[in-house]
Design a protein around this motif. Sequence first.
Motif, short mmCIF file in Angstrom:
data_model
loop_
_atom_site.label_atom_id
_atom_site.label_comp_id
_atom_site.label_asym_id
_atom_site.label_seq_id
_atom_site.Cartn_x
_atom_site.Cartn_y
_atom_site.Cartn_z
N GLY A 158 42.51 76.98 13.56
CA GLY A 158 43.15 75.97 12.70
C GLY A 158 44.40 75.78 13.02
O GLY A 158 44.96 74.63 13.21
N ILE A 159 45.27 76.87 13.38
CA ILE A 159 46.60 76.65 13.81
C ILE A 159 46.63 75.88 15.12
O ILE A 159 47.93 75.08 15.46
CB ILE A 159 47.50 77.95 13.89
CG1 ILE A 159 46.81 79.04 14.92
CG2 ILE A 159 47.26 78.53 12.33
CD1 ILE A 159 47.49 80.32 14.83
N PHE A 160 45.73 75.97 16.00
CA PHE A 160 45.88 75.34 17.23
C PHE A 160 45.61 73.78 16.91
O PHE A 160 46.26 72.79 17.35
CB PHE A 160 44.99 75.81 18.20
CG PHE A 160 44.83 75.33 19.61
CD1 PHE A 160 45.73 75.20 20.42
CD2 PHE A 160 43.77 74.55 19.95
CE1 PHE A 160 45.75 74.72 21.34
CE2 PHE A 160 43.79 73.61 21.02
CZ PHE A 160 44.64 73.82 21.91
N LEU A 161 44.43 73.62 16.41
CA LEU A 161 44.16 72.12 15.95
C LEU A 161 45.15 71.45 15.33
O LEU A 161 45.30 70.19 15.28
CB LEU A 161 42.64 72.26 15.40
CG LEU A 161 41.43 72.47 16.09
CD1 LEU A 161 40.23 72.35 15.40
CD2 LEU A 161 41.37 71.85 17.46
N LYS A 162 45.82 72.26 14.32
CA LYS A 162 46.93 71.42 13.70
C LYS A 162 48.37 71.29 14.38
O LYS A 162 49.18 70.93 13.65
CB LYS A 162 47.34 72.35 12.51
CG LYS A 162 45.96 72.35 11.27
CD LYS A 162 46.51 73.37 10.05
CE LYS A 162 45.33 73.33 9.07
NZ LYS A 162 45.48 74.32 8.11
N LYS A 163 48.24 71.79 15.53
CA LYS A 163 49.31 71.71 16.56
C LYS A 163 50.70 72.56 15.94
O LYS A 163 51.69 72.33 16.35
CB LYS A 163 49.78 70.36 16.84
CG LYS A 163 48.56 69.68 17.28
CD LYS A 163 49.13 68.28 17.80
CE LYS A 163 47.84 67.18 18.52
NZ LYS A 163 47.24 67.80 19.55
#
Length: 287
Positions: A158-163
């Motif tokens: 999630g923290i990667f996809l949310k940038k």
Amino acid sequence: MTESLRHIKSRIKSVENTWKITRAMEMISVSKLRRVQDLLFAMRRYFGKTDNLLENLLAERPDFSHPLLNAEVNTGRAAVCVVTSDSGLCGLYNDRVLKAAADFISRYPSDTVKIIAVGRKGFSYFKRKGFAVERAYLGLHGRLQPEPLRELTVFLKGIFLKKEVDEVYMVYTRFQSSMRYIPTIDRLFPVYVSSQIPDEPAYYLFEPDHPQLLDELLSAYVSEKIRLLLLEAFTAEHSERTIAMKSATDNAKDLIEGLVIFKNKVRQAAITKDVLEVISTVEALKG
């Protein structure tokens, strides 16, 4: 002399109790090690097949794009997931992986790194050093539990996809053998899969369509990779604890043997002293 013998016997009793504890902990660690080691070896084979399948599918569609496969890596912000144990008595297991994690984190400005701790030892270490821990997963005790694994996977993805971060790494201990463990830093996101065309390419009929299949396979790939790395760390932890407890048990046994020999010497000296006193008294009465 009586007080000295009583003190030695008390020490022997104390060390014997310690020996019983370390022996029991050694047997428990051996049992846990066998179980998690079997899971690790099976997971390595399974993940290898998944990795190979994903490589083949991506080789057929080099134009396929996906948020998890973003090849452009901006090293400005990173999340670092550090895997340690929840309890001690496992030798240098935690010291080595925490040193590797600290060295890696020091490459980034402190305000650009999110730290995720798996294990109480890592959580306590970073709190003590003044780092902000973004998320902590405690109480696993070297067991792979489905719910914490799912939560960790969802959070990291999630923290990667949310940038919120540009990269996600896991710092863990790779299990090589019962005597060899390697602190390792592995990048989770963006996902790197070799798309080199194999010498003997496989041909597939896709159902559902190719993009949907790759999307689902990538999600499974990420989840299974995190599972594999945690199993590597847990196996190394149980192996280190087994060795540490065996060493403690052997040391306690040697100490008991030394104390028993010393007790016998003290008792023999006391007997000899009593005999000499009797002989001296008899000689004095004769005189």
